[in-house]
Structures are given as structure tokens and as C-alpha cells.
Write an enzyme that holds these catalytic residues in place. Structure first.
Site, short mmCIF file in Angstrom:
data_model
loop_
_atom_site.label_atom_id
_atom_site.label_comp_id
_atom_site.label_asym_id
_atom_site.label_seq_id
_atom_site.Cartn_x
_atom_site.Cartn_y
_atom_site.Cartn_z
N SER A 47 0.63 -1.40 -0.17
CA SER A 47 0.04 -0.08 -0.05
C SER A 47 1.01 1.10 0.00
O SER A 47 0.47 2.34 -0.37
CB SER A 47 -0.83 0.05 1.02
N GLY B 99 -1.73 -4.09 0.73
CA GLY B 99 -1.96 -5.44 1.79
C GLY B 99 -1.03 -6.52 1.40
O GLY B 99 -0.80 -7.53 2.27
N ASN C 285 4.16 -5.62 5.54
CA ASN C 285 2.94 -6.36 6.08
C ASN C 285 3.14 -7.74 6.99
O ASN C 285 2.56 -8.17 7.68
CB ASN C 285 1.99 -6.56 5.01
N ASP D 87 -5.13 6.36 10.09
CA ASP D 87 -4.80 5.11 10.40
C ASP D 87 -3.54 5.16 11.12
O ASP D 87 -3.02 4.07 11.98
CB ASP D 87 -4.79 4.06 9.49
N HIS E 119 -0.51 4.74 7.20
CA HIS E 119 -0.08 5.26 5.64
C HIS E 119 0.12 6.71 5.35
O HIS E 119 -0.73 7.50 6.04
CB HIS E 119 -1.50 4.88 4.89
#
Length: 206
Positions: free
Chosen positions: A33, A70, A99, A180, A183
């Protein structure tokens, strides 16, 4: 007549060399991402900014962004053979591992996947650049250090240039992150590009 033929041959070789030199390189970015412009406007992520920079500097290159939000290293490893076959890249940028770390997956597993991907690309005569990542301290010192050092080990063993930490100058600035807190905002991506460019430039300019 022989002199004329030699001259024609020389000119043909010169033209072929000039054509090969000017042929644009294909750059394949395989990431997660952080490279797939998650949560930001299309065209504002570091990969798009890289493409714009190459155009400004008149460096002939075609960027293929095959990043998926992801994505883990095993996902990249699974997808890479088809991507190499389809795009036949000259340069492969591997921005994977974050991830794996966030899920607490074994470092050895991520390392093995990265090594396999580098090997696949190199077997296709592509140059590889690795983009490293750090984990937050709450994952424990042993894990975070092992995870961070993994990228350097793969880089040294495979003779692939490494960006040690793509979020250098970003990670310690909460204002540069989305809600979040994982990011980066679009405003952070020029900083990310500045981290990546010094290692990437020699590959694309060769």
C-alpha cells in the site's frame, strides 16, 4: 569497395548503439500500500512522482506499478514470475515486507521470499533495488532489529542496492500520516522519493 563496406558497417553499428542507448528502460515496482497510493489521490504517490522526475530529467524509462495494498512477501513472490514474463523489466524495485512485519510473521520467512524474488529478477537479467522498512518499537527489540537487519543481509548477499528505510524523515512526524497512523499522506511522498532516488538513479542512468 572494401573501404566503403567498412564505413557502412561502422555507421550501422553506430546507429544500433545509439538506438540501444536511447531505448527506455522498463522499471517494475512490486510493493504494498505504501507504493499503491492507498488513501491518497492517484498520481500523488512516490511511484508517480518518480515517473514525473524521470521525465523532467529526460531519462527514458517506463514505470510499471504492480503494487497491491496488503501485499506480503509471499504474495509478491507468487506474482513476480508472471510480472517478469509480461513486462520484461530492466529494473525491479521490491518494496515488500512491511505487512509481514505488522502481522508478526517470521523474519526468516520474509527473508527467504525476498531472496527468491531477487533471484528470479536477476535470472531475467534485471537489476534489483530493495526498499527497507522498520517496525514500531512495540513489536519488541529482538524482532524489530532482526526485521530491519534482514534487508541489509539480502542486499549484501545479492549485491542489490538498498534504501534502508523508506519512511526516513516521515515516520517520526505524525502530521504526515493518515488517520490510521500507518499510511503517509500525499505530502509525505516527495520525502519518500528523496529517500529512494539516490539508490535508484545509478540503476536507471547506466
Amino acid at each position: 569497395m572494401l573501404a566503403i563496406l567498412k564505413k557502412l558497417f561502422f555507421l550501422a553499428m553506430l546507429a544500433a548503439s545509439a538506438s540501444a542507448y536511447s531505448a527506455p528502460k522498463t522499471v517494475l515496482v512490486v510493493g504494498d500500500s505504501l507504493s499503491a497510493e492507498y488513501g491518497i489521490t492517484r498520481g500523488t504517490g512516490w511511484v508517480a512522482l518518480l515517473e514525473q522526475k524521470l521525465k523532467r530529467e529526460k531519462i527514458p524509462a517506463r514505470i510499471v506499478n504492480a503494487s497491491v495494498s496488503g501485499e506480503t512477501t509471499i504474495g509478491g513472490r507468487t506474482r513476480l514470475p508472471a510480472l517478469l514474463e509480461q513486462h520484461k523489466p530492466d529494473i525491479v524495485v521490491l518494496e515488500l515486507g512491511a505487512n509481514d512485519g505488522l502481522r508478526g510473521l517470521p523474519v526468516a520467512s520474509a527473508e527467504g521470499n525476498l531472496r527468491a524474488m531477487v533471484s528470479m529478477a536477476q535470472q531475467k537479467n534485471a537489476k534489483v533495488m530493495l526498499v527497507g522498512m522498520r517496525m514500531p518499537p512495540n513489536y519488541g527489540r529482538a524482532y524489530t532489529e532482526s526485521f530491519f537487519n534482514m534487508f541489509k543481509k539480502v542486499s549484501l548477499d545479492t549485491k542489490s542496492p538498498l534504501v534502508p528505510f523508506m519512511l526516513e524523515g516521515v515516520a517520526d512526524k505524525p502530521a504526515l500520516f493518515q488517520q490510521d497512523r500507518l499510511h503517509p499522506l500525499a505530502a509525505a511522498h516527495p520525502i519518500i522519493l528523496n529517500n529512494i532516488w539516490p539508490q535508484f538513479a545509478p540503476l536507471v542512468k547506466k
